[in-house]
Design an enzyme around this catalytic site. Structure first.
Site, PDB file in Angstrom:
ATOM      1  N   GLY A   1       5.896   0.831   6.208  1.00 65.96           N
ATOM      2  CA  GLY A   1       6.795  -0.172   5.647  1.00 65.96           C
ATOM      3  C   GLY A   1       7.047   0.032   4.166  1.00 65.96           C
ATOM      4  O   GLY A   1       8.184  -0.094   3.687  1.00 65.96           O
ATOM      5  N   CYS A   2       6.002   0.382   3.428  1.00 69.44           N
ATOM      6  CA  CYS A   2       6.130   0.571   1.985  1.00 69.44           C
ATOM      7  C   CYS A   2       6.918   1.843   1.668  1.00 69.44           C
ATOM      8  O   CYS A   2       7.686   1.886   0.701  1.00 69.44           O
ATOM      9  CB  CYS A   2       4.757   0.606   1.330  1.00 69.44           C
ATOM     10  SG  CYS A   2       3.872  -0.967   1.546  1.00 69.44           S
ATOM     11  N   THR A   3       6.756   2.856   2.509  1.00 69.17           N
ATOM     12  CA  THR A   3       7.532   4.086   2.339  1.00 69.17           C
ATOM     13  C   THR A   3       9.010   3.800   2.579  1.00 69.17           C
ATOM     14  O   THR A   3       9.861   4.191   1.772  1.00 69.17           O
ATOM     15  CB  THR A   3       7.021   5.188   3.290  1.00 69.17           C
ATOM     16  OG1 THR A   3       5.658   5.473   2.963  1.00 69.17           O
ATOM     17  CG2 THR A   3       7.864   6.442   3.180  1.00 69.17           C
TER      18      THR A   3
ATOM     19  N   GLY B   1      10.503   1.779  -0.354  1.00 68.42           N
ATOM     20  CA  GLY B   1      10.725   2.649  -1.504  1.00 68.42           C
ATOM     21  C   GLY B   1      11.896   3.595  -1.295  1.00 68.42           C
ATOM     22  O   GLY B   1      12.705   3.824  -2.194  1.00 68.42           O
TER      23      GLY B   1
ATOM     24  N   LYS C   1       0.821  -1.210   0.000  1.00 66.54           N
ATOM     25  CA  LYS C   1       0.000   0.000   0.000  1.00 66.54           C
ATOM     26  C   LYS C   1       0.856   1.262   0.000  1.00 66.54           C
ATOM     27  O   LYS C   1       1.773   1.395   0.799  1.00 66.54           O
ATOM     28  CB  LYS C   1      -0.879  -0.019   1.258  1.00 66.54           C
ATOM     29  CG  LYS C   1      -1.892   1.072   1.349  1.00 66.54           C
ATOM     30  CD  LYS C   1      -3.196   0.638   0.739  1.00 66.54           C
ATOM     31  CE  LYS C   1      -4.251   1.719   0.886  1.00 66.54           C
ATOM     32  NZ  LYS C   1      -4.605   2.371  -0.343  1.00 66.54           N
TER      33      LYS C   1
END
Length: 155
Positions: free
Chosen positions: A45-47, A50, A40
């Site tokens: 975590g995804c930030t 990335g 998402k």
């Protein structure tokens, strides 16, 4: 649709991209491709994942590797996420889960005590000839980018 398999060519696919065009996998033939699936946009975590790819982009460039992120989020949210984080790579929208299913990354999860279907954080390394040469499933963000770089250096 068939599933990807190690040491086999990855079937070509096309998805909408944050560059304003449709991304087609075969357009990157001749480059190593780091294809990472994340759950998402704009989540912690995804930030971080990335950002780790972003902060190591020069190392990936030296290894002739292109990074591409995929989630089920809309292009509108992808644009916001990419802009806020200054990601130097494209994000692809797979709202229909076609490529997610090709790579078998949609899994049942438990969030806040409820069963949900979502993307299992996973990364796939595709070589210059379009063959899947390595996969990481159930990725933990810490140290992951370093693992991908180490594998790239070996090929």
């Amino acid at each position: 649709m068939q599933k990807v398999m190690l040491d086999q060519p990855v079937p070509d696919f096309t998805l909408p991209s944050t560059d304003g065009n449709n991304f087609t996998l075969s357009s990157l033939r001749g480059k190593n491709i780091v294809l990472y699936f994340y759950p998402k946009d704009c989540t912690s975590g995804c930030t971080l994942e990335g950002q780790n790819f972003r902060d190591n982009i020069s190392k990936f460039n030296k290894l002739d590797a292109v990074i591409v992120g995929i989630s089920r989020d809309t292009l509108k949210l992808h644009h916001k996420f990419k802009s806020e984080q200054s990601f130097p790579f494209e994000l692809l929208s797979d709202a229909e889960e076609l490529v997610c299913n090709l790579f078998d990354v949609i899994k049942d999860k438990t969030m806040y005590g409820k069963k949900v279907r979502g993307i299992q954080r996973s990364t796939f390394l595709i070589d210059k000839h379009g063959k899947l040469i390595h996969e990481w499933r159930g990725v933990k963000v810490d140290g992951h980018v370093e693992e991908v770089l180490a594998t790239l250096k070996e090929i």
